[in-house]
Design an enzyme around this catalytic site. Structure first.
Site, PDB file in Angstrom:
ATOM      1  N   LYS A 110     -13.692 -17.843  26.334  1.00 52.67           N
ATOM      2  CA  LYS A 110     -14.936 -17.073  26.403  1.00 52.67           C
ATOM      3  C   LYS A 110     -16.003 -17.610  25.436  1.00 52.67           C
ATOM      4  O   LYS A 110     -15.692 -18.393  24.531  1.00 52.67           O
ATOM      5  CB  LYS A 110     -14.625 -15.599  26.115  1.00 52.67           C
ATOM      6  CG  LYS A 110     -13.773 -14.917  27.208  1.00 52.67           C
ATOM      7  CD  LYS A 110     -13.491 -13.448  26.846  1.00 52.67           C
ATOM      8  CE  LYS A 110     -12.770 -12.710  27.969  1.00 52.67           C
ATOM      9  NZ  LYS A 110     -12.508 -11.287  27.586  1.00 52.67           N
ATOM     10  N   TYR A 124     -15.638  -9.557  37.277  1.00 53.16           N
ATOM     11  CA  TYR A 124     -15.272  -8.310  36.603  1.00 53.16           C
ATOM     12  C   TYR A 124     -15.549  -7.069  37.462  1.00 53.16           C
ATOM     13  O   TYR A 124     -15.656  -5.964  36.928  1.00 53.16           O
ATOM     14  CB  TYR A 124     -15.995  -8.200  35.259  1.00 53.16           C
ATOM     15  CG  TYR A 124     -15.364  -9.036  34.155  1.00 53.16           C
ATOM     16  CD1 TYR A 124     -14.008  -8.899  33.831  1.00 53.16           C
ATOM     17  CD2 TYR A 124     -16.124  -9.941  33.416  1.00 53.16           C
ATOM     18  CE1 TYR A 124     -13.427  -9.661  32.816  1.00 53.16           C
ATOM     19  CE2 TYR A 124     -15.547 -10.701  32.388  1.00 53.16           C
ATOM     20  CZ  TYR A 124     -14.195 -10.549  32.102  1.00 53.16           C
ATOM     21  OH  TYR A 124     -13.617 -11.295  31.093  1.00 53.16           O
ATOM     22  N   ARG A 139      -0.561 -14.641  29.654  1.00 52.54           N
ATOM     23  CA  ARG A 139      -0.977 -13.349  29.082  1.00 52.54           C
ATOM     24  C   ARG A 139      -0.276 -13.089  27.740  1.00 52.54           C
ATOM     25  O   ARG A 139      -0.881 -12.579  26.802  1.00 52.54           O
ATOM     26  CB  ARG A 139      -0.663 -12.193  30.049  1.00 52.54           C
ATOM     27  CG  ARG A 139      -1.408 -12.241  31.377  1.00 52.54           C
ATOM     28  CD  ARG A 139      -2.762 -11.592  31.367  1.00 52.54           C
ATOM     29  NE  ARG A 139      -2.773 -10.199  30.975  1.00 52.54           N
ATOM     30  CZ  ARG A 139      -3.871  -9.440  31.005  1.00 52.54           C
ATOM     31  NH1 ARG A 139      -5.039  -9.957  31.419  1.00 52.54           N
ATOM     32  NH2 ARG A 139      -3.833  -8.197  30.627  1.00 52.54           N
ATOM     33  N   THR A 151      -5.112  -7.008  24.947  1.00 52.86           N
ATOM     34  CA  THR A 151      -6.563  -7.018  25.167  1.00 52.86           C
ATOM     35  C   THR A 151      -7.332  -6.779  23.872  1.00 52.86           C
ATOM     36  O   THR A 151      -8.337  -7.433  23.612  1.00 52.86           O
ATOM     37  CB  THR A 151      -6.936  -5.930  26.206  1.00 52.86           C
ATOM     38  OG1 THR A 151      -6.192  -6.183  27.406  1.00 52.86           O
ATOM     39  CG2 THR A 151      -8.417  -5.944  26.509  1.00 52.86           C
ATOM     40  N   ARG A 164      -5.338 -13.946  20.569  1.00 54.26           N
ATOM     41  CA  ARG A 164      -6.267 -12.857  20.231  1.00 54.26           C
ATOM     42  C   ARG A 164      -6.030 -12.310  18.828  1.00 54.26           C
ATOM     43  O   ARG A 164      -6.980 -11.954  18.122  1.00 54.26           O
ATOM     44  CB  ARG A 164      -6.175 -11.757  21.293  1.00 54.26           C
ATOM     45  CG  ARG A 164      -6.903 -12.151  22.595  1.00 54.26           C
ATOM     46  CD  ARG A 164      -6.539 -11.243  23.732  1.00 54.26           C
ATOM     47  NE  ARG A 164      -7.455 -11.354  24.873  1.00 54.26           N
ATOM     48  CZ  ARG A 164      -7.243 -10.788  26.051  1.00 54.26           C
ATOM     49  NH1 ARG A 164      -6.144 -10.065  26.251  1.00 54.26           N
ATOM     50  NH2 ARG A 164      -8.114 -10.928  27.030  1.00 54.26           N
ATOM     51  N   ASN A 172     -12.788 -10.912  22.340  1.00 50.71           N
ATOM     52  CA  ASN A 172     -11.350 -11.224  22.354  1.00 50.71           C
ATOM     53  C   ASN A 172     -11.020 -12.615  22.881  1.00 50.71           C
ATOM     54  O   ASN A 172      -9.882 -12.896  23.258  1.00 50.71           O
ATOM     55  CB  ASN A 172     -10.560 -10.115  23.076  1.00 50.71           C
ATOM     56  CG  ASN A 172     -10.917  -9.992  24.532  1.00 50.71           C
ATOM     57  OD1 ASN A 172     -11.786 -10.699  25.034  1.00 50.71           O
ATOM     58  ND2 ASN A 172     -10.240  -9.091  25.235  1.00 50.71           N
ATOM     59  N   HIS A 186      -9.753 -15.027  28.499  1.00 43.64           N
ATOM     60  CA  HIS A 186      -9.390 -14.245  29.686  1.00 43.64           C
ATOM     61  C   HIS A 186      -8.207 -14.904  30.373  1.00 43.64           C
ATOM     62  O   HIS A 186      -8.122 -16.127  30.423  1.00 43.64           O
ATOM     63  CB  HIS A 186     -10.568 -14.199  30.676  1.00 43.64           C
ATOM     64  CG  HIS A 186     -10.164 -13.687  32.042  1.00 43.64           C
ATOM     65  ND1 HIS A 186     -10.105 -12.355  32.339  1.00 43.64           N
ATOM     66  CD2 HIS A 186      -9.727 -14.339  33.154  1.00 43.64           C
ATOM     67  CE1 HIS A 186      -9.680 -12.203  33.597  1.00 43.64           C
ATOM     68  NE2 HIS A 186      -9.441 -13.401  34.113  1.00 43.64           N
ATOM     69  N   GLU A 220      -9.417 -15.092  41.469  1.00 45.41           N
ATOM     70  CA  GLU A 220     -10.206 -15.694  40.386  1.00 45.41           C
ATOM     71  C   GLU A 220     -10.233 -17.219  40.475  1.00 45.41           C
ATOM     72  O   GLU A 220     -11.265 -17.845  40.205  1.00 45.41           O
ATOM     73  CB  GLU A 220      -9.643 -15.244  39.029  1.00 45.41           C
ATOM     74  CG  GLU A 220      -9.835 -13.749  38.799  1.00 45.41           C
ATOM     75  CD  GLU A 220      -9.204 -13.231  37.512  1.00 45.41           C
ATOM     76  OE1 GLU A 220      -9.419 -12.052  37.183  1.00 45.41           O
ATOM     77  OE2 GLU A 220      -8.478 -13.992  36.832  1.00 45.41           O
TER      78      GLU A 220
HETATM   79  P1  IDP Z   1      -7.794  -8.195  29.810  1.00 44.73           P
HETATM   80  O1  IDP Z   1      -8.902  -9.193  29.517  1.00 44.73           O
HETATM   81  O2  IDP Z   1      -6.738  -8.213  28.744  1.00 44.73           O
HETATM   82  O3  IDP Z   1      -7.229  -8.338  31.199  1.00 44.73           O
HETATM   83  P2  IDP Z   1      -9.210  -5.840  30.791  1.00 44.73           P
HETATM   84  O4  IDP Z   1      -8.769  -4.426  30.592  1.00 44.73           O
HETATM   85  O5  IDP Z   1      -9.077  -6.429  32.157  1.00 44.73           O
HETATM   86  O6  IDP Z   1      -8.457  -6.733  29.707  1.00 44.73           O
HETATM   87  O7  IDP Z   1     -10.730  -5.907  30.322  1.00 44.73           O
HETATM   88  C1  IDP Z   1     -11.504  -7.057  30.605  1.00 44.73           C
HETATM   89  C2  IDP Z   1     -12.305  -7.401  29.385  1.00 44.73           C
HETATM   90  O8  IDP Z   1     -13.265  -6.377  29.137  1.00 44.73           O
HETATM   91  C3  IDP Z   1     -11.516  -7.521  28.085  1.00 44.73           C
HETATM   92  O9  IDP Z   1     -10.890  -8.776  27.910  1.00 44.73           O
HETATM   93  C4  IDP Z   1     -12.608  -7.292  27.053  1.00 44.73           C
HETATM   94  O10 IDP Z   1     -13.407  -8.480  26.894  1.00 44.73           O
HETATM   95  C5  IDP Z   1     -13.474  -6.243  27.748  1.00 44.73           C
HETATM   96  N1  IDP Z   1     -13.102  -4.875  27.372  1.00 44.73           N
HETATM   97  C6  IDP Z   1     -12.079  -4.153  27.872  1.00 44.73           C
HETATM   98  N2  IDP Z   1     -12.033  -2.923  27.327  1.00 44.73           N
HETATM   99  C7  IDP Z   1     -13.061  -2.888  26.457  1.00 44.73           C
HETATM  100  C8  IDP Z   1     -13.561  -1.868  25.564  1.00 44.73           C
HETATM  101  O11 IDP Z   1     -13.022  -0.767  25.476  1.00 44.73           O
HETATM  102  N3  IDP Z   1     -14.654  -2.208  24.826  1.00 44.73           N
HETATM  103  C9  IDP Z   1     -15.266  -3.431  24.904  1.00 44.73           C
HETATM  104  N4  IDP Z   1     -14.833  -4.396  25.740  1.00 44.73           N
HETATM  105  C10 IDP Z   1     -13.751  -4.131  26.492  1.00 44.73           C
HETATM  106 MG    MG Z   2      -8.053  -8.012  33.058  1.00 45.99          MG
END
Ligand code: IDP
Ligand code: MG
Length: 150
Positions: free
Chosen positions: A9, A49, A85, A91, A102, A112, A115, A126
């Site tokens: 990212k 997204y 993962r 996350t 992370r 974070n 992805h 994707e």
């Molecule tokens: P993942 O990336 O581990 O699959 P997801 O729940 O799919 O997590 O969320 C996608 C992305 O959205 C996360 O990697 C993060 O960048 C962002 N994100 C998710 N939840 C939050 C939040 O509560 N606050 C801010 N950003 C978030």
């Molecule tokens: Mg995700």
């Protein structure tokens, strides 16, 4: 054999962590079958997204992922989706286990670093969003039998 989409990212690119992050996946044994530096535009970010549309973090997330260049990679290997993962960590970096990308480089969820696709259907969707079929290579490495029994 599975394939998964990884995005290094914009925060990771700006912080000079491209090589460090690629090295972790590479050392794990996953094979890089596609890779490019690009800037994600708003339309692509919204499609990628789409599952998060309507959530409170959706608009900031679109702004974050389009805020600078990213590196996108297609990784291949046995259980590549789950293994990538686990290499990334939870996350929220604050909750990720030490030793994961992370946790080792991040402190909060909105920055974070990386992805990774979360399942086979997501990975197919994707990979199709980010790569032409001709950009995904088929090859074997001499080390592959030393990484996996096959
Ligand atoms: P993942 O990336 O581990 O699959 P997801 O729940 O799919 O997590 O969320 C996608 C992305 O959205 C996360 O990697 C993060 O960048 C962002 N994100 C998710 N939840 C939050 C939040 O509560 N606050 C801010 N950003 C978030
Ligand atoms: Mg995700």
């Amino acid at each position: 054999m599975e394939r998964t989409l990884i995005i290094i990212k914009p925060d990771a690119v700006q912080r000079g962590l491209i090589g460090e992050i690629i090295a972790r996946f590479e050392r794990r044994g996953l094979r890089i079958v596609g890779m490019k530096l690009m800037q994600i535009d708003e339309a692509l970010a919204r499609r990628h997204y789409a599952v998060h549309e309507g959530k409170p973090f959706y608009e900031p997330l679109v702004a974050y992922i389009t805020s600078g260049p990213v590196v996108v990679m297609a990784l291949e290997g046995k259980d590549a989706i789950a293994i990538a993962r686990r290499t990334m960590g939870a996350t929220n970096p604050a909750e990720a286990l030490p030793g994961t990308i992370r946790a080792d480089f991040g402190i909060e969820i909105g920055r974070n670093l990386v992805h990774g696709s979360d399942g086979p259907e997501t990975a197919a969707f994707e990979l199709d969003l980010f790569f032409e079929e001709s950009e995904l290579l088929r090859y074997e490495r001499a080390i592959d039998p030393w990484v996996s029994e096959g």
